[in-house]
Design a protein around this motif. Structure first.
Motif, PDB file in Angstrom:
ATOM      1  N   PRO A  75       0.835  -1.216   0.000  1.00 22.93           N
ATOM      2  CA  PRO A  75       0.000   0.000   0.000  1.00 22.93           C
ATOM      3  C   PRO A  75       0.867   1.262   0.000  1.00 22.93           C
ATOM      4  O   PRO A  75       1.853   1.355   0.737  1.00 22.93           O
ATOM      5  CB  PRO A  75      -0.789  -0.123   1.306  1.00 22.93           C
ATOM      6  N   GLY A  76       0.524   2.210  -0.861  1.00 17.00           N
ATOM      7  CA  GLY A  76       1.242   3.475  -0.907  1.00 17.00           C
ATOM      8  C   GLY A  76       2.610   3.436  -1.553  1.00 17.00           C
ATOM      9  O   GLY A  76       3.328   4.432  -1.532  1.00 17.00           O
ATOM     10  N   GLN A  77       2.967   2.334  -2.180  1.00 13.08           N
ATOM     11  CA  GLN A  77       4.278   2.194  -2.814  1.00 13.08           C
ATOM     12  C   GLN A  77       4.222   2.696  -4.260  1.00 13.08           C
ATOM     13  O   GLN A  77       3.169   2.682  -4.897  1.00 13.08           O
ATOM     14  CB  GLN A  77       4.693   0.720  -2.790  1.00 13.08           C
ATOM     15  N   SER A  78       5.361   3.144  -4.782  1.00 13.11           N
ATOM     16  CA  SER A  78       5.435   3.499  -6.194  1.00 13.11           C
ATOM     17  C   SER A  78       6.470   2.623  -6.884  1.00 13.11           C
ATOM     18  O   SER A  78       7.589   2.458  -6.390  1.00 13.11           O
ATOM     19  CB  SER A  78       5.796   4.981  -6.369  1.00 13.11           C
ATOM     20  N   LEU A  79       6.082   2.052  -8.023  1.00 15.40           N
ATOM     21  CA  LEU A  79       6.946   1.159  -8.785  1.00 15.40           C
ATOM     22  C   LEU A  79       7.002   1.613 -10.230  1.00 15.40           C
ATOM     23  O   LEU A  79       5.996   2.060 -10.791  1.00 15.40           O
ATOM     24  CB  LEU A  79       6.424  -0.289  -8.765  1.00 15.40           C
ATOM     25  N   SER A  80       8.178   1.489 -10.823  1.00 12.31           N
ATOM     26  CA  SER A  80       8.311   1.698 -12.260  1.00 12.31           C
ATOM     27  C   SER A  80       8.752   0.396 -12.898  1.00 12.31           C
ATOM     28  O   SER A  80       9.520  -0.375 -12.320  1.00 12.31           O
ATOM     29  CB  SER A  80       9.333   2.797 -12.562  1.00 12.31           C
ATOM     30  N   VAL A  81       8.229   0.148 -14.100  1.00 11.87           N
ATOM     31  CA  VAL A  81       8.583  -1.043 -14.870  1.00 11.87           C
ATOM     32  C   VAL A  81       9.105  -0.584 -16.221  1.00 11.87           C
ATOM     33  O   VAL A  81       8.377   0.042 -16.992  1.00 11.87           O
ATOM     34  CB  VAL A  81       7.376  -1.985 -15.062  1.00 11.87           C
ATOM     35  N   MET A  82      10.367  -0.894 -16.499  1.00  9.02           N
ATOM     36  CA  MET A  82      10.963  -0.550 -17.778  1.00  9.02           C
ATOM     37  C   MET A  82      11.200  -1.807 -18.588  1.00  9.02           C
ATOM     38  O   MET A  82      11.297  -2.915 -18.056  1.00  9.02           O
ATOM     39  CB  MET A  82      12.279   0.207 -17.581  1.00  9.02           C
ATOM     40  N   GLY A  83      11.324  -1.631 -19.887  1.00 10.08           N
ATOM     41  CA  GLY A  83      11.596  -2.754 -20.776  1.00 10.08           C
ATOM     42  C   GLY A  83      11.414  -2.315 -22.215  1.00 10.08           C
ATOM     43  O   GLY A  83      10.692  -1.358 -22.497  1.00 10.08           O
ATOM     44  N   ARG A  84      12.067  -3.017 -23.116  1.00  6.57           N
ATOM     45  CA  ARG A  84      11.956  -2.692 -24.527  1.00  6.57           C
ATOM     46  C   ARG A  84      10.557  -3.015 -25.046  1.00  6.57           C
ATOM     47  O   ARG A  84       9.799  -3.740 -24.411  1.00  6.57           O
ATOM     48  CB  ARG A  84      12.996  -3.481 -25.323  1.00  6.57           C
ATOM     49  N   ARG A 102      11.880   8.141 -10.715  1.00  7.96           N
ATOM     50  CA  ARG A 102      11.153   8.790  -9.620  1.00  7.96           C
ATOM     51  C   ARG A 102      10.452   7.797  -8.704  1.00  7.96           C
ATOM     52  O   ARG A 102       9.984   8.167  -7.621  1.00  7.96           O
ATOM     53  CB  ARG A 102      10.126   9.770 -10.191  1.00  7.96           C
ATOM     54  N   ALA A 103      10.320   6.554  -9.130  1.00 11.29           N
ATOM     55  CA  ALA A 103       9.639   5.542  -8.321  1.00 11.29           C
ATOM     56  C   ALA A 103      10.508   5.122  -7.138  1.00 11.29           C
ATOM     57  O   ALA A 103      11.733   5.289  -7.137  1.00 11.29           O
ATOM     58  CB  ALA A 103       9.301   4.329  -9.184  1.00 11.29           C
ATOM     59  N   SER A 104       9.875   4.546  -6.139  1.00 11.10           N
ATOM     60  CA  SER A 104      10.618   4.056  -4.973  1.00 11.10           C
ATOM     61  C   SER A 104      11.187   2.659  -5.216  1.00 11.10           C
ATOM     62  O   SER A 104      12.141   2.251  -4.550  1.00 11.10           O
ATOM     63  CB  SER A 104       9.714   4.047  -3.734  1.00 11.10           C
ATOM     64  N   LEU A 105      10.609   1.930  -6.157  1.00  8.64           N
ATOM     65  CA  LEU A 105      11.094   0.591  -6.503  1.00  8.64           C
ATOM     66  C   LEU A 105      11.156   0.484  -8.016  1.00  8.64           C
ATOM     67  O   LEU A 105      10.218   0.890  -8.710  1.00  8.64           O
ATOM     68  CB  LEU A 105      10.156  -0.489  -5.937  1.00  8.64           C
ATOM     69  N   HIS A 106      12.268  -0.062  -8.535  1.00 11.68           N
ATOM     70  CA  HIS A 106      12.505  -0.092  -9.979  1.00 11.68           C
ATOM     71  C   HIS A 106      12.608  -1.528 -10.459  1.00 11.68           C
ATOM     72  O   HIS A 106      13.328  -2.341  -9.882  1.00 11.68           O
ATOM     73  CB  HIS A 106      13.792   0.672 -10.312  1.00 11.68           C
ATOM     74  N   LEU A 107      11.860  -1.823 -11.529  1.00 14.62           N
ATOM     75  CA  LEU A 107      11.798  -3.174 -12.077  1.00 14.62           C
ATOM     76  C   LEU A 107      12.122  -3.127 -13.559  1.00 14.62           C
ATOM     77  O   LEU A 107      11.890  -2.119 -14.234  1.00 14.62           O
ATOM     78  CB  LEU A 107      10.409  -3.777 -11.869  1.00 14.62           C
ATOM     79  N   ASN A 108      12.644  -4.235 -14.057  1.00 15.63           N
ATOM     80  CA  ASN A 108      12.906  -4.365 -15.490  1.00 15.63           C
ATOM     81  C   ASN A 108      12.225  -5.630 -15.992  1.00 15.63           C
ATOM     82  O   ASN A 108      12.242  -6.677 -15.331  1.00 15.63           O
ATOM     83  CB  ASN A 108      14.408  -4.444 -15.754  1.00 15.63           C
ATOM     84  N   LEU A 109      11.624  -5.509 -17.164  1.00 18.97           N
ATOM     85  CA  LEU A 109      10.940  -6.648 -17.771  1.00 18.97           C
ATOM     86  C   LEU A 109      11.603  -6.958 -19.101  1.00 18.97           C
ATOM     87  O   LEU A 109      11.736  -6.083 -19.966  1.00 18.97           O
ATOM     88  CB  LEU A 109       9.460  -6.321 -17.978  1.00 18.97           C
ATOM     89  N   ALA A 110      12.071  -8.195 -19.253  1.00 17.26           N
ATOM     90  CA  ALA A 110      12.733  -8.624 -20.481  1.00 17.26           C
ATOM     91  C   ALA A 110      12.294 -10.040 -20.804  1.00 17.26           C
ATOM     92  O   ALA A 110      12.415 -10.946 -19.973  1.00 17.26           O
ATOM     93  CB  ALA A 110      14.252  -8.560 -20.341  1.00 17.26           C
ATOM     94  N   ARG A 111      11.728 -10.209 -22.015  1.00 19.28           N
ATOM     95  CA  ARG A 111      11.254 -11.522 -22.459  1.00 19.28           C
ATOM     96  C   ARG A 111      10.331 -12.162 -21.431  1.00 19.28           C
ATOM     97  O   ARG A 111      10.402 -13.368 -21.171  1.00 19.28           O
ATOM     98  CB  ARG A 111      12.433 -12.439 -22.770  1.00 19.28           C
ATOM     99  N   GLY A 112       9.478 -11.339 -20.838  1.00 17.70           N
ATOM    100  CA  GLY A 112       8.481 -11.848 -19.912  1.00 17.70           C
ATOM    101  C   GLY A 112       8.967 -12.091 -18.506  1.00 17.70           C
ATOM    102  O   GLY A 112       8.199 -12.513 -17.649  1.00 17.70           O
ATOM    103  N   THR A 113      10.256 -11.816 -18.239  1.00 20.26           N
ATOM    104  CA  THR A 113      10.826 -12.061 -16.916  1.00 20.26           C
ATOM    105  C   THR A 113      11.046 -10.742 -16.194  1.00 20.26           C
ATOM    106  O   THR A 113      11.673  -9.821 -16.731  1.00 20.26           O
ATOM    107  CB  THR A 113      12.165 -12.810 -17.029  1.00 20.26           C
ATOM    108  N   LEU A 114      10.546 -10.645 -14.967  1.00 21.44           N
ATOM    109  CA  LEU A 114      10.604  -9.416 -14.187  1.00 21.44           C
ATOM    110  C   LEU A 114      11.721  -9.514 -13.154  1.00 21.44           C
ATOM    111  O   LEU A 114      11.810 -10.491 -12.405  1.00 21.44           O
ATOM    112  CB  LEU A 114       9.269  -9.195 -13.475  1.00 21.44           C
ATOM    113  N   THR A 115      12.586  -8.492 -13.119  1.00 22.41           N
ATOM    114  CA  THR A 115      13.667  -8.446 -12.147  1.00 22.41           C
ATOM    115  C   THR A 115      13.724  -7.066 -11.502  1.00 22.41           C
ATOM    116  O   THR A 115      13.369  -6.063 -12.117  1.00 22.41           O
ATOM    117  CB  THR A 115      15.031  -8.750 -12.795  1.00 22.41           C
TER     118      THR A 115
END
Length: 234
Positions: free
Chosen positions: A33-42, A212-225
């Protein structure tokens, strides 16, 4: 504190001429709750598919999705639609405003299509408050064709917040905007947890927005890290 959202080994598989495409492959994620996440990927990495799952617009091929402790996979289409309307607010890259409705009416759309938990005056007051918060209060009576791209996106964000959702999901919300307008919209998006208490998940190709997010994620070929904050160069 219980997680707001839990993705438990979620996969989404599409058929294609070349065989199965794993748009999401055993994705596990918790959103607090109240978290901000960004998801990047090609392009083609699965970002839009992830957003569509979180938005309750697409059912996973396998795995479980829980929101507010509810196993979404077990819910009827009607209940899923109600959950999407009240717990999850969605903003898309193209804004998707109703062309025949004013900005105020677009923001009030959840009330107009049947949410009767408050009066029409209360609905109008809340819609105007959100437009004012996004610096587009003067757009209240204008139709989408009378707005710039940035103004449309701000109205779309106001609409996403109208029913006080616990989660706001945005798919490339700055993708069609110039740099200055994109920065202003990103400022507001990542202020949502503090201003409104909602968690935010943003899919973006822009490292300036993602940082700007508090948690940063990357998505590549369907896999989230999970990753470090993306580097931003002046």
């Amino acid at each position: 504190m219980l997680p707001l959202v839990v993705l438990d080994h979620v996969s989404v598989i599409y058929p294609s001429k070349e065989g199965e495409v794993h748009a999401l492959d055993e994705v596990c994620l918790e959103v607090q709750p109240g978290q901000s996440l960004s998801v990047m990927g090609r392009s083609g990495s699965g970002k839009s598919t992830l957003i569509s799952v979180l938005s309750l617009l697409r059912r996973p091929t396998s795995g479980r999705l829980h929101i507010n402790g509810k196993d979404v996979n077990t819910l009827s289409t009607l209940v899923r639609d109600q959950l999407r309307g009240t717990v999850v607010g969605v903003a898309f890259q193209s804004a998707n405003l109703e062309p025949s409705l004013s900005a105020l009416e677009n923001v009030m759309l959840g009330w107009l299509v049947g949410d009767a938990t408050f009066s029409r005056r209360q609905a109008r007051d809340r819609a105007q408050m959100l437009l004012d918060a996004l610096d587009v209060g003067e757009m209240a009576s204008r139709l989408p064709r009378q707005m710039s791209g940035g103004q449309k996106q701000r109205v779309a964000l106001a609409r996403a917040l109208f029913l006080e959702p616990a989660l706001v999901v945005a798919d490339e919300p700055t993708g069609n905007l110039d740099e200055s307008t994109a920065n202003d919209v990103a400022d507001f998006i990542f202020s949502i947890p503090e201003q409104f208490g909602a968690a935010v998940v943003v899919a973006t190709h822009d490292p300036v927005v993602a940082s700007r997010a508090s948690l940063h994620l990357n998505l590549a070929r369907g896999t989230l890290t999970m990753t470090d904050a993306p580097q931003v160069f002046a």
